[in-house]
Design an enzyme around this catalytic site. Structure first.
Site, PDB file in Angstrom:
ATOM      1  N   CYS A   1       0.768  -1.751   0.628  1.00  0.00           N
ATOM      2  CA  CYS A   1      -0.119   0.142  -0.369  1.00  0.00           C
ATOM      3  C   CYS A   1       0.755   1.933  -0.264  1.00  0.00           C
ATOM      4  CB  CYS A   1      -0.989  -0.007   1.539  1.00  0.00           C
ATOM      5  SG  CYS A   1      -1.694  -1.496   0.893  1.00  0.00           S
TER       6      CYS A   1
ATOM      7  N   HIS B   1      -3.858   7.308   2.273  1.00  0.00           N
ATOM      8  CA  HIS B   1      -3.813   5.259   1.685  1.00  0.00           C
ATOM      9  C   HIS B   1      -5.551   5.223   2.819  1.00  0.00           C
ATOM     10  CE1 HIS B   1      -4.588   1.429   1.313  1.00  0.00           C
ATOM     11  NE2 HIS B   1      -3.724   1.089   1.938  1.00  0.00           N
TER      12      HIS B   1
ATOM     13  N   ASN C   1     -10.247  -0.258   0.436  1.00  0.00           N
ATOM     14  CA  ASN C   1      -8.612  -0.739   0.123  1.00  0.00           C
ATOM     15  C   ASN C   1      -8.411  -0.778  -1.178  1.00  0.00           C
ATOM     16  OD1 ASN C   1      -5.931  -0.513   0.051  1.00  0.00           O
ATOM     17  ND2 ASN C   1      -6.089  -1.747   2.559  1.00  0.00           N
TER      18      ASN C   1
END
Ligand code: COA
Length: 320
Positions: A111, A247, A277
């Site tokens: 990520c 994020h 996500n």
């Protein structure tokens, strides 16, 4: 000379899946997912692939910048969910865009992949090795999910985001990166087992496994520190930052970072409600959404921050 983002693009799969629809697949509820994460829906690939979404996001970034594919001399794709082991996603994107002058490779920083890609592009430019780079985060995470595991499958989605970066007088002001490999087993997805004439292995294909609480604690502790460090290096006070683009893992993580930094939530745009996500793609997709809303003006100071498997993290302060 630093690197500056001159265009952004993104691509989300056509199909969306709401929390209510997920209730039919796993033992969960819309209420639980919204309360614990803020997520209401995610996009899941059906026809789309990691490469097709990365190419579309790249084309959109070129269009946004008013640039041509043959100006690109570096393509970096952050991904943990490539369609193929090889060729790399980046090599396929180079072909898909017709960016024949570009050197292209993938990186795996989960990520934080987009932030790590941005740091590599910045270093190439400082070394005089690139003038124009396309940095992409692209994921088809739905292929890595155990759709029986409610602790993970409700969190993630698919998509791609891209930024066209050019060597210019102003742009990236600071970059902070870190890795904590010792804690890495908190978030895993194993590769195929070794299987050869000496070592026969019948182990089943593995999926994403996560110690959610450990990852949560890591994020709320590490991200504010990384951002503070990046601000300090850039010599920019937090009050001067127009947006903190984090994020998009969990609204509670973002709220905690905002609180720790003493900044209001309006400074932290989100799209996790609609996208979930998307690992390396989360930050560039959010950046593209904010850019296309017309919310950014030349000269604005913004912060980008990513964190996840590795464990890895990255934060950047930049002038828009
Ligand atoms: N639906 C309903 N119940 C669920 C559920 C779901 N989708 N997932 C877990 N639960 C249950 C658990 O089984 C547990 O039940 P129990 O108390 O009967 O054992 C309960 O909810 C609490 O589980 P827990 O894991 O402690 O919840 P949490 O408050 O820590 O929230 C996360 C779970 C995953 C949302 C949270 O830990 C988180 O966001 N962590 C960070 C994850 C992350 O961001 N990962 C990606 C980083 S890039």
């Amino acid at each position: 000379m630093p690197a500056r983002i001159i265009g952004t693009g993104s691509c989300l799969p056509e199909h969306t899946v709401s929390n209510r629809e997920l209730e039919k697949w796993v033992d969960t509820t819309d209420e639980w997912i919204r309360d614990r994460t803020g997520i209401a829906q995610r996009h899941l690939a059906v026809e789309e692939t990691t490469v097709s979404m990365a190419v579309r996001a790249g084309k959109n970034a070129l269009e946004n910048a008013g640039a041509d594919a043959d100006e690109i001399d570096l393509i970096i794709v952050g991904t943990v969910s490539a369609d193929m082991y090889f060729p790399s996603t980046a090599a396929q994107v180079q072909s898909g865009l017709g960016a024949d002058n570009a050197v292209a490779f993938d990186i795996n920083a989960a990520c934080a992949g987009f932030l790590f890609g941005l740091a590599i592009a910045d270093a190439y430019m400082k070394a005089g090795m690139a003038e124009t780079a396309l940095v992409i985060g692209a994921e088809t995470l739905s292929r890595l999910m155990d759709w029986q595991d409610r602790g993970t499958c409700v969190l993630f989605g698919d998509g791609a985001g891209a930024a066209l970066v050019r060597r210019q007088e102003e742009g990236i002001l600071s970059l902070v990166q870190g890795t904590d490999g010792k804690s890495g087993m908190a978030l895993t997805c194993h590769n195929r087992p070794v299987n050869n004439p000496l070592a026969q292995n019948e182990a089943a294909v593995d999926f994403t496994r996560m110690d959610g609480r450990a990852v949560y604690k890591f994020a709320v502790k590490t991200v504010p520190c990384a951002i503070e460090k990046a601000l300090e290096q850039a010599k920019i006070p937090a009050e001067e930052i127009k947006y903190f683009l984090l994020h998009q893992a969990n609204i509670r993580i973002i709220e905690s970072v905002a609180k720790k930094m003493g900044r209001p939530m309006e400074k932290f745009p989100t799209n996790l409600q609609k996208c979930g996500n998307i690992s390396a793609a989360s930050v560039p997709i959010l950046l593209d959404h904010v850019n296309r809303e017309g919310s950014l003006s030349r000269g604005d100071k913004i912060v980008l921050a990513g964190f996840g498997a590795g464990l890895t993290w990255g934060a950047a302060v930049l002038t828009w």
